[in-house]
Each structure stands twice: as C-alpha cells, then as structure tokens.
Design a protein around this motif. Structure first.
Motif, PDB file in Angstrom:
ATOM      1  N   TYR A 135      11.609 -35.979  -5.094  1.00 54.23           N
ATOM      2  CA  TYR A 135      12.744 -35.863  -6.036  1.00 54.23           C
ATOM      3  C   TYR A 135      12.346 -35.308  -7.086  1.00 54.23           C
ATOM      4  O   TYR A 135      11.665 -36.125  -8.099  1.00 54.23           O
ATOM      5  CB  TYR A 135      13.918 -37.076  -6.318  1.00 54.23           C
ATOM      6  N   ALA A 166      14.552 -33.360  -3.061  1.00 55.98           N
ATOM      7  CA  ALA A 166      15.940 -33.005  -3.646  1.00 55.98           C
ATOM      8  C   ALA A 166      15.710 -32.591  -4.777  1.00 55.98           C
ATOM      9  O   ALA A 166      14.685 -32.998  -6.292  1.00 55.98           O
ATOM     10  CB  ALA A 166      17.295 -33.502  -3.902  1.00 55.98           C
ATOM     11  N   TRP A 203      23.078 -30.893  -6.365  1.00 55.73           N
ATOM     12  CA  TRP A 203      21.707 -31.217  -5.300  1.00 55.73           C
ATOM     13  C   TRP A 203      21.302 -30.369  -4.749  1.00 55.73           C
ATOM     14  O   TRP A 203      21.678 -29.905  -3.806  1.00 55.73           O
ATOM     15  CB  TRP A 203      22.127 -32.677  -4.807  1.00 55.73           C
ATOM     16  N   TRP A 205      18.749 -28.941  -2.167  1.00 58.09           N
ATOM     17  CA  TRP A 205      17.740 -29.597  -0.838  1.00 58.09           C
ATOM     18  C   TRP A 205      17.187 -28.249  -0.489  1.00 58.09           C
ATOM     19  O   TRP A 205      17.435 -27.483   0.483  1.00 58.09           O
ATOM     20  CB  TRP A 205      18.616 -29.674   0.120  1.00 58.09           C
ATOM     21  N   GLU A 208      15.530 -28.531   4.856  1.00 55.05           N
ATOM     22  CA  GLU A 208      15.577 -30.381   5.665  1.00 55.05           C
ATOM     23  C   GLU A 208      15.387 -30.351   6.932  1.00 55.05           C
ATOM     24  O   GLU A 208      14.998 -31.096   7.669  1.00 55.05           O
ATOM     25  CB  GLU A 208      16.753 -30.671   5.736  1.00 55.05           C
TER      26      GLU A 208
END
Ligand SMILES: C[S@@+](CC[C@H](N)C(=O)[O-])C[C@H]1O[C@@H](n2cnc3c(N)ncnc32)[C@H](O)[C@@H]1O
Length: 217
Positions: A135, A166, A203, A205, A208
């Motif tokens: 992160y 993220a 946020w 990402w 994924e």
C-alpha cells in the motif's frame, strides 16, 4: 484515597500524548509558514479522514506500507498501530524539519523516515530491501506540483505496488484523484466531511485480477 504520584505510569502517556500534539502542531505550522505550497494546509488531517482512508487496508496482507508527505506523522502513528509485527512502514518527505521530528519522536523498529521525494519511491523501496509495496498513501499537495512531476509520481507508484495493492490519496482538490483514475485499473472514491476543509479520498487498485490468479495457483 492515595493521590496518584506525579511520575506514575498511568499519567505518563496522557502527558506525553499532549506534549507530542503541541510539539507536532507547532512544527507543522512552521513547516507551512516556510513552504506554504508544499505543505498546503495549516491543520493536519482529522481522525475521521485517517480512519476512512485506512478502513480499506487488508492489514493481514501488509508487509510494506509507504507513506508520502507524512508531515508530523498524523497518519504515521495510526498506521504503526495497525501494522502487523512483521510489517514495515517507510515515510518519505522532502522537508528535513518533518523528517527530523519523525525520527526523534517515533521509536519503532518497523519504521523508517526518509528525506527525499516520492518521485524516487522505487529506489527508496529497493534500497530498504523490498521488491514491492502493498500500500502507498499520499498526503502530497498534487495540485502544487508541476504536472510532469505529479504524473511521474503516480506512474512510479503504480510500478512499485504489487498486483492487488492500492494507492490511497486524500486532497482538498480533485487532482490526485483524477491522476489516480487515469493510471490505476479501478478507483474507489470517498469524501471526508469532518476535515478542515472537507477532503476528497481515492483508492486506486492495481490489477486485482492478476492478484486473484496468483492466489489461485
Ligand atoms: C498537506 S501536508 C500532509 C501532512 C500529513 N500527511 C497530514 O495528513 O496531516 C503535505 C506534505 O507533503 C510533503 N511533500 C511535498 N512534496 C513532496 C514530495 N515530492 N515528496 C515527498 N513529500 C513531499 C510536504 O513536505 C508535507 O509534509
């Protein structure tokens, strides 16, 4: 009833908490007066903003957390509260006053404060002995940065994150959120009303689907 002795352990945390708060508020204000565009706020982020931003972190999967623009450590101390024992936190800031304050006041073997620019995140992470970050959170004043620098930071952040990781931003203006939406594979949006002024949250990402495939193998 016996009065609590002045040096009792029960009193120490409250007193040192208040002292840290007063010292950090005065250092933050000095940082703002010296570099208003780079600090971009006279008040650190609120607890509501911190809680909302960190609510989406899967702490059980967090080995390396990176923070850009920690200032006096408003997010930093909360991240360390939540980070697992084997996790690491690297905080990067261009202001030597803030970095010196963090080094002096945070005594935690999981923590490293680095004087430098977020633009150099890849070499900073590599030199700290890590391949990827899980992160990255940013308190950077993206609107005050030259556009190519801002874009370069978001690109470097995408590269340094693992799949499924993220990039989290909080900013009064939509610049950071727009750059995140342009570079990341999916972006969640939020709004922190209890902040001075209210703050836009995002946020971003990274891939994924690749992270899920890897987990299934
Ligand atoms: C708005 S303050 C954020 C303070 C804190 N994170 C908070 O939430 O209260 C912005 C911070 O970004 C730092 N900064 C500005 N440009 C930077 C860069 N290129 N790399 C790292 N830090 C930077 C400033 O020195 C300042 O500490």
């Amino acid at each position: 009833m016996n009065p609590t002795p002045l040096n009792s352990p029960a009193k120490a945390p409250a007193r040192s908490g208040l002292l840290r708060f007063l010292r950090s508020a005065s250092i933050f204000l000095r940082g703002f007066i010296e570099h208003p565009a780079m600090v971009a706020s006279v008040v650190p982020s609120s607890q509501a903003t911190i809680d909302a931003m960190l609510a989406k972190v899967d702490w059980s999967r967090c080995r390396l957390f990176v923070e850009y623009g920690p200032g006096v450590g408003t997010f930093t101390t909360r991240i360390l509260d939540l980070l697992p024992p084997e996790g690491r936190l690297i905080a990067i800031d261009t202001n030597p006053r803030f970095i010196e304050f963090l080094k002096r006041t945070i005594d935690d073997p999981r923590f490293e404060a680095v004087l430098g620019s977020a633009a150099d995140v890849e070499s900073i992470v590599r030199e700290a002995g890590h391949a990827r970050a899980d992160y990255v959170i940013s308190g950077l004043p993206f609107t005050a940065l030259p556009e190519d620098v801002a874009r370069g930071i978001v690109d470097a952040t995408y590269r340094v994150l693992r799949d499924g990781g993220a990039f989290m931003t909080y900013q009064f203006l939509p610049t950071a959120r727009d750059l995140t939406e342009a570079r990341f594979d999916r972006t969640d949006r939020g709004l922190a009303m209890w902040n001075i002024p209210p703050c836009l949250l995002a946020w971003g990402w990274k891939d994924e689907a690749a992270a899920l495939r890897e987990a299934a193998e």
